[in-house]
Design a protein around this motif. Structure first.
Motif, short mmCIF file in Angstrom:
data_model
loop_
_atom_site.label_atom_id
_atom_site.label_comp_id
_atom_site.label_asym_id
_atom_site.label_seq_id
_atom_site.Cartn_x
_atom_site.Cartn_y
_atom_site.Cartn_z
N ALA A 136 0.99 -1.19 -0.07
CA ALA A 136 -0.05 -0.21 0.00
C ALA A 136 0.96 1.21 0.04
N VAL A 137 2.04 1.22 0.75
CA VAL A 137 2.69 2.36 0.79
C VAL A 137 3.42 2.66 -0.54
N VAL A 138 4.09 1.64 -0.93
CA VAL A 138 4.70 1.77 -2.49
C VAL A 138 3.98 2.18 -3.44
N LEU A 139 2.33 1.57 -3.43
CA LEU A 139 1.50 1.83 -4.57
C LEU A 139 1.08 3.31 -4.30
N HIS A 140 0.94 3.81 -3.23
CA HIS A 140 0.51 5.04 -2.89
C HIS A 140 1.45 6.21 -3.04
N TYR A 141 2.95 5.84 -2.35
CA TYR A 141 3.69 7.20 -2.35
C TYR A 141 4.64 7.03 -3.71
N LEU A 142 4.91 5.74 -4.21
CA LEU A 142 5.83 5.76 -5.24
C LEU A 142 5.11 5.41 -6.66
N ALA A 143 4.25 4.69 -6.71
CA ALA A 143 3.31 4.52 -8.00
C ALA A 143 2.32 5.66 -8.10
N ASP A 144 2.05 6.60 -7.10
CA ASP A 144 1.06 7.52 -7.12
C ASP A 144 -0.49 7.17 -7.39
N LEU A 145 -0.69 5.88 -6.87
CA LEU A 145 -2.18 5.64 -6.89
C LEU A 145 -2.91 6.02 -5.61
N SER A 146 -4.30 6.45 -6.03
CA SER A 146 -4.99 6.75 -5.26
C SER A 146 -5.42 5.70 -4.12
N VAL A 147 -6.17 5.97 -2.96
CA VAL A 147 -6.56 4.92 -2.07
C VAL A 147 -7.65 4.09 -2.84
N ALA A 148 -8.57 4.82 -3.75
CA ALA A 148 -9.59 4.04 -4.41
C ALA A 148 -8.93 2.99 -5.51
N GLN A 149 -7.94 3.53 -6.08
CA GLN A 149 -7.06 2.89 -7.29
C GLN A 149 -6.53 1.49 -6.45
N ILE A 150 -5.92 1.72 -5.19
CA ILE A 150 -5.17 0.77 -4.46
C ILE A 150 -6.37 -0.44 -4.18
N ALA A 151 -7.47 0.29 -3.69
CA ALA A 151 -8.48 -0.50 -3.06
C ALA A 151 -8.97 -1.50 -4.28
N ALA A 152 -9.20 -1.07 -5.50
CA ALA A 152 -9.47 -1.59 -6.73
C ALA A 152 -8.53 -2.81 -7.05
N GLN A 153 -7.22 -2.47 -6.94
CA GLN A 153 -6.29 -3.39 -7.39
C GLN A 153 -6.12 -4.46 -6.45
N GLU A 154 -6.19 -4.13 -5.18
CA GLU A 154 -6.09 -5.26 -4.16
C GLU A 154 -7.23 -6.17 -3.74
N ASP A 155 -8.40 -5.55 -4.30
CA ASP A 155 -9.86 -6.13 -4.03
C ASP A 155 -10.26 -5.95 -2.71
N VAL A 156 -10.08 -4.94 -1.98
CA VAL A 156 -10.34 -4.48 -0.59
C VAL A 156 -10.97 -3.40 -0.45
N PRO A 157 -11.74 -3.07 0.58
CA PRO A 157 -12.45 -1.77 0.89
C PRO A 157 -11.44 -0.57 1.18
N GLU A 158 -11.81 0.39 0.87
CA GLU A 158 -10.87 1.74 0.94
C GLU A 158 -10.58 1.87 2.13
N GLY A 159 -11.59 1.51 3.26
CA GLY A 159 -11.01 1.84 4.63
C GLY A 159 -9.79 0.85 5.03
N THR A 160 -9.81 -0.28 4.36
CA THR A 160 -8.55 -1.08 4.50
C THR A 160 -7.43 -0.76 4.19
N VAL A 161 -7.41 -0.11 2.80
CA VAL A 161 -6.38 0.41 2.32
C VAL A 161 -5.89 1.61 3.26
N LYS A 162 -6.70 2.58 3.66
CA LYS A 162 -6.40 3.52 4.49
C LYS A 162 -5.73 3.09 6.03
N SER A 163 -6.11 1.93 6.71
CA SER A 163 -5.65 1.56 7.66
C SER A 163 -4.22 0.78 7.13
N TRP A 164 -3.99 0.23 6.18
CA TRP A 164 -2.68 -0.16 5.75
C TRP A 164 -1.68 0.95 5.82
#
Length: 186
Positions: A136-164
Motif C-alpha cells: 500500500a505504501v509503495v503503490l500510494h507514494y511511489l506509484a502515485d495511486l489513489s486510495v480508491a485505485q489501490i483498493a480496486a487493485q487489491e480487491d479490498v475496501p478503501e477503509g482497509t487501504v487507509k488502515s494499511w
C-alpha cells in the motif's frame, strides 16, 4: 541374378550413408561423427576458450551436416564442411559477445550514483513492514495511486487501504527515527 537381403536393425538408415560419385567408397555419418567430434571440439576449445561452448558448436555443426547428409556426404572431404560450419559458429559467437560487451561498456560509461543513506534506510524500513502495508505504501507514494485505485487493485475496501497506509506510515516513522538516532550517535 542379384540377390537383395532384408535390411537389418544394425544397418544405417539409407539417408545416413551415401556413395561418392567417384567410386564405391561409402561415407558413414556415424563414423565421421565418432572419428572427428573430439578433434573438432579440441580445436574450438582452443579457439574460444570454453569446452562446453565448443562442444555445443561442434554438435550444432554435425546436426547441420546430418540435415544435409545426402549432399555433404558426396563432398571430397565432408569433415572439412563440418569444420567450416563449426568455425563459422564460433566466429559468430565471438562477434555476438564482442557486440554485447561493447554495448555493456557503453551502458557503464554513464555514471549513476549509488543509493544515498536515506534511500538505504527507507529500503530497509520498508523491508520490515508486513506485505500488505508495504504494498500500500509503495503503490500510494511511489506509484502515485489513489486510495480508491489501490483498493480496486487489491480487491479490498478503501477503509482497509487507509488502515494499511496509516499503520505503514507509523511503522516507517518509528523505523526511520530509530535509524536516524543510531546514525547520529555514531
Amino acid at each position: 541374378m542379384t540377390v537383395t537381403r532384408e535390411p537389418r536393425l544394425d544397418d544405417p538408415p539409407p539417408e545416413r550413408t551415401a556413395r561418392r560419385p567417384d567410386g564405391p567408397e561409402t561415407v558413414d555419418f556415424d563414423g565421421l561423427y565418432h572419428a572427428h567430434f573430439r578433434s573438432l571440439t579440441i580445436q574450438l576449445t582452443a579457439y574460444c576458450g570454453d569446452l562446453t561452448q565448443a562442444q555445443d558448436m561442434v554438435q550444432e555443426a554435425f546436426c547441420r551436416a546430418f540435415a544435409r547428409w545426402s549432399r555433404v556426404s558426396r563432398y571430397d572431404d565432408p569433415v572439412a564442411w563440418v569444420r567450416r560450419v563449426a568455425w563459422n559458429l564460433a566466429t559468430s559467437r565471438w562477434r555476438r559477445l564482442r557486440t554485447a560487451q561493447a554495448w555493456l561498456h557503453r551502458q557503464r560509461e554513464e555514471h549513476v550514483p549509488g543509493p544515498g543513506p536515506d534511500r538505504v534506510a527507507l529500503t530497509a524500513a520498508l523491508a520490515v513492514l508486513p506485505t500488505n502495508q508495504r504494498r500500500a505504501v509503495v503503490l500510494h507514494y511511489l506509484a502515485d495511486l489513489s486510495v480508491a485505485q489501490i483498493a480496486a487493485q487489491e480487491d479490498v475496501p478503501e477503509g482497509t487501504v487507509k488502515s494499511w497506509l496509516h499503520r505503514g506510515r507509523a511503522a516507517l516513522a518509528a523505523q526511520l527515527t530509530t535509524t536516524n538516532e543510531v546514525n547520529h550517535h555514531d
